[in-house]
Design a protein around this motif. Structure first.
Motif, PDB file in Angstrom:
ATOM      1  N   LYS A 123     -16.147   7.040  14.277  1.00 30.93           N
ATOM      2  CA  LYS A 123     -15.725   8.440  14.146  1.00 30.93           C
ATOM      3  C   LYS A 123     -14.585   8.556  13.139  1.00 30.93           C
ATOM      4  N   GLN A 124     -13.602   7.678  13.257  1.00 28.65           N
ATOM      5  CA  GLN A 124     -12.460   7.723  12.348  1.00 28.65           C
ATOM      6  C   GLN A 124     -12.880   7.451  10.906  1.00 28.65           C
ATOM      7  N   ALA A 139     -12.663  19.414   8.565  1.00 24.60           N
ATOM      8  CA  ALA A 139     -12.824  19.913   9.935  1.00 24.60           C
ATOM      9  C   ALA A 139     -14.054  20.810  10.043  1.00 24.60           C
ATOM     10  N   TYR A 164     -14.909  19.677  13.764  1.00 28.31           N
ATOM     11  CA  TYR A 164     -13.748  19.265  14.543  1.00 28.31           C
ATOM     12  C   TYR A 164     -12.621  20.255  14.273  1.00 28.31           C
ATOM     13  N   THR A 165     -11.570  20.176  15.077  1.00 24.65           N
ATOM     14  CA  THR A 165     -10.380  20.965  14.772  1.00 24.65           C
ATOM     15  C   THR A 165      -9.576  20.241  13.695  1.00 24.65           C
ATOM     16  N   SER A 194      -6.420  19.783  13.649  1.00 27.22           N
ATOM     17  CA  SER A 194      -5.432  18.905  14.284  1.00 27.22           C
ATOM     18  C   SER A 194      -6.066  17.572  14.686  1.00 27.22           C
ATOM     19  N   ASN A 195      -7.338  17.618  15.092  1.00 28.36           N
ATOM     20  CA  ASN A 195      -8.047  16.382  15.449  1.00 28.36           C
ATOM     21  C   ASN A 195      -8.224  15.498  14.219  1.00 28.36           C
ATOM     22  N   GLN A 215      -4.891  13.921  13.419  1.00 28.53           N
ATOM     23  CA  GLN A 215      -4.557  12.905  14.417  1.00 28.53           C
ATOM     24  C   GLN A 215      -5.325  11.607  14.167  1.00 28.53           C
ATOM     25  N   GLN A 216      -6.620  11.717  13.851  1.00 26.25           N
ATOM     26  CA  GLN A 216      -7.438  10.526  13.620  1.00 26.25           C
ATOM     27  C   GLN A 216      -6.965   9.758  12.380  1.00 26.25           C
TER      28      GLN A 216
END
Length: 293
Positions: free
Chosen positions: A4-5, A22, A27-28, A30-31, A34-35
């Motif tokens: 995923k990353q 995103a 995805y968001t 922020s996600n 973060q990743q």
């Protein structure tokens, strides 16, 4: 580090935008951030910098890119095997114009008809660029025209012999020395600088101390032939790309006189991996059928 990353990282590298990444991956934002931060912490290196408000990959990330591409490709291959359906997936192919327009398109057409569930991504670039794409794991198969291939990381399959020919308008002189004495013909019309047959011919003229007065660089063999048909200059091209014009006497072969031009070959290149990609096998089998015919 997980798939995923790495998928997020590869998408961000393509979009250069957290917002677009995103949106693309659903995805968001922020996600996504973060990743990427988690990856940078694990790898103990920055992956991107900002330059003129643009997201730019670091040298560290560029160095990692071939490994990331391999990781993602391996993951997709494992999924294909686990689904027990080798006739699904995406195959990425790079080829120069000289091959794409003189037979490879027929192979692609036949392959699509036989395996409709396999997606094909086609890249049309110079031979040297195609080989770089393969080394960076951005394509699965690279077709090139060259004298030889020397790379311990690449499987090389020689498909055919390619005759290089000097060509010009039928009104041009018959030999290269005579041709170069005429201003209208001492004009080399050719494609991009890293074209393998351009490099070979420029080496040929250097070795014989030949002076070319003018060079025009074009990005399409079709456009090069248009110049020649309009009686402008001369070129060096694979015979297969001018066979029709020669047979119709719209162009003619010019004798190099000084020595023969080097022998070239068409190669299919794949990377040496620890597994066999069934999609590559299927496509090369189809290619072999056309080569034999």
């Amino acid at each position: 580090m997980n798939i995923k990353q790495l998928t997020i990282l590869k998408t961000l590298l393509a979009t250069r935008s957290y917002t677009d990444t995103a949106r693309t991956l659903n995805y968001t934002q922020s996600n996504i951030s973060q990743q990427i931060q988690q990856l940078e912490t694990e790898l103990q290196n920055n992956l991107f910098t900002h330059k003129n408000k643009q997201l730019v990959p670091t040298d560290f990330l560029i160095q990692l890119l071939p490994l990331i591409n391999n990781y993602i490709a391996t993951h997709e291959e494992i999924l294909n095997i686990s689904n027990q359906n080798v006739n699904k997936g995406t195959l990425k192919i790079a080829a120069p114009e000289s091959i794409m327009t003189t037979g490879l398109s027929d192979v692609i057409k036949s392959f699509i008809a036989k395996y409709p569930e396999i997606e094909l991504d086609i890249f049309n670039n110079s031979c040297s660029h195609n080989q770089n794409l393969l080394m960076n794991s951005e394509v699965d198969i690279a077709f090139v025209v060259n004298e030889k291939i020397s790379n311990k990381y690449i499987h090389t399959r020689k498909l055919s012999t390619e005759q290089l020919v000097l060509v010009a308008h039928p009104e041009a002189p018959d030999t290269l020395p005579e041709l170069l004495h005429h201003t209208i013909y001492n004009h080399f019309v050719i494609n991009e600088r890293d074209s393998t047959y351009r490099v070979a011919f420029e080496s040929f003229i250097d070795s014989h101390n030949i002076e070319i007065k003018k060079t025009t660089e074009l990005w399409s063999i079709h456009t090069i032939k248009t110049f020649l048909l309009d009686n402008i200059g001369f070129s060096v091209l694979p015979y297969r790309t001018v066979a029709t014009e020669l047979q119709n006497q719209q162009l003619k072969i010019i004798s190099p006189v000084y020595s023969e031009l080097p022998s070239f070959y068409t190669f299919a290149l794949t990377k040496k991996m620890g597994w066999d990609n069934p999609l590559i096998k299927l496509f090369l089998q189809e290619m072999n059928l056309f080569t034999k015919n």
